[in-house]
Design an enzyme around this catalytic site. Structure first.
Site, PDB file in Angstrom:
ATOM      1  CE  LYS A 179      40.712  38.483  37.213  1.00 29.69           C
ATOM      2  NZ  LYS A 179      41.114  39.389  38.310  1.00 29.69           N
ATOM      3  CG  ASP A 197      44.561  36.404  39.849  1.00 27.38           C
ATOM      4  OD1 ASP A 197      45.685  35.892  39.587  1.00 27.38           O
ATOM      5  OD2 ASP A 197      43.917  36.108  40.866  1.00 27.38           O
TER       6      ASP A 197
END
Length: 267
Positions: A179, A197
């Site tokens: 991420k 997310d």
């Protein structure tokens, strides 16, 4: 002792509505009982699925994805990363510090941090305890300081002191999981994936763009669907729409520009 219990003993209270599962800085993993903050989710339960909400028939997702992006781009023309940075290195540091805390808090810390630390060598020139004090307010400061110093050392040894832009190189850095790597690569103009997310996960499920739960699998579905030129801005559009309109508990479908394209719309 669970972190939540320890926090209670220290007089810290967990805000209502925030989850107890967040990314543990420096590990790239999620762990139950993590410290809360805006770097976590505003979903009441991180593992909650929104797939079943997408029950209306609104047409194939391949036909909807273009209008979805276009409408969100108009509605959230200001959608962008909230972290403030002036160089690739500052971007990387800011993203690494953002786990378990708010972007506002990170920006407050980095305002002075970046006056002191300008290059990878600067993070290694001071004792780790000094760096810990400088980033203390972001939380998990020991783990973050260790990860930052390890990253700076690898940047110097393997990348001539420069922040790489390739995903496979970024994830080699200590404390940098997929991420974080996706965020850094995208902000440097080299998106090689789509950041997933909690907002991207929730909206992708509600919009019927994926039926997956795992962020990696959600990303695979999205990269097959979203045009590559939009990989960088697409997460920002969903994040801002998720914060402003399509909130977790009570989505404001009556105010949503996507209600005719959304299989989860309540209007």
């Amino acid at each position: 002792m669970p972190l939540a219990d320890l926090a209670e003993r220290r007089g810290l209270r967990r805000p209502a509505g925030l989850p107890q599962t967040c990314q543990v800085p420096g590990t790239g993993r999620d762990r139950s009982g993590g410290v809360w903050g805006a770097g976590c989710s505003d979903d009441p339960v991180v593992s909650r699925s929104y797939v079943q909400e997408a029950g209306r028939r609104v047409g194939p997702k391949k036909e909807r994805i273009g209008p979805i992006i276009d409408r969100l781009a108009v509605e959230h023309a200001d959608a962008a990363i909230a972290l403030r940075f002036g160089s690739p290195l500052e971007l990387l540091v800011s993203v690494m510090l953002s786990a378990q805390t708010t972007d506002v808090n990170v920006n407050r810390v980095t305002t002075t941090l970046f006056e002191k630390y300008h290059a990878p060598e600067d993070y290694l020139a001071v004792p780790q305890e000094d760096l810990e004090r400088d980033i203390f307010a972001t939380g998990f400061y020991r783990q973050k300081a260790k990860a930052l110093r390890g990253t700076m050392r690898m940047l110097l040894e393997d990348f001539d002191g420069e922040v790489p832009t390739r995903l496979e190189q970024l994830v080699r850095l200590p404390g940098v999981a997929r991420k974080t790597a996706n965020v850094v690569a995208a902000e440097l103009g080299e998106p090689q994936g789509i950041v997933v997310d909690t907002h991207v996960r929730r909206l992708s499920q509600r919009l019927g763009l994926t039926r997956q739960e795992d962020p990696v699998k959600i990303e695979r579905d999205l990269v097959r669907l979203v045009p590559r030129p939009d990989w960088g801005r697409f997460p920002h559009l969903l994040i801002w729409h998720g914060r402003r309109v399509c909130v977790a508990r009570s989505p404001r479908c009556e105010d949503c520009v996507l209600n005719d394209l959304c299989p989860a719309s309540r209007v």
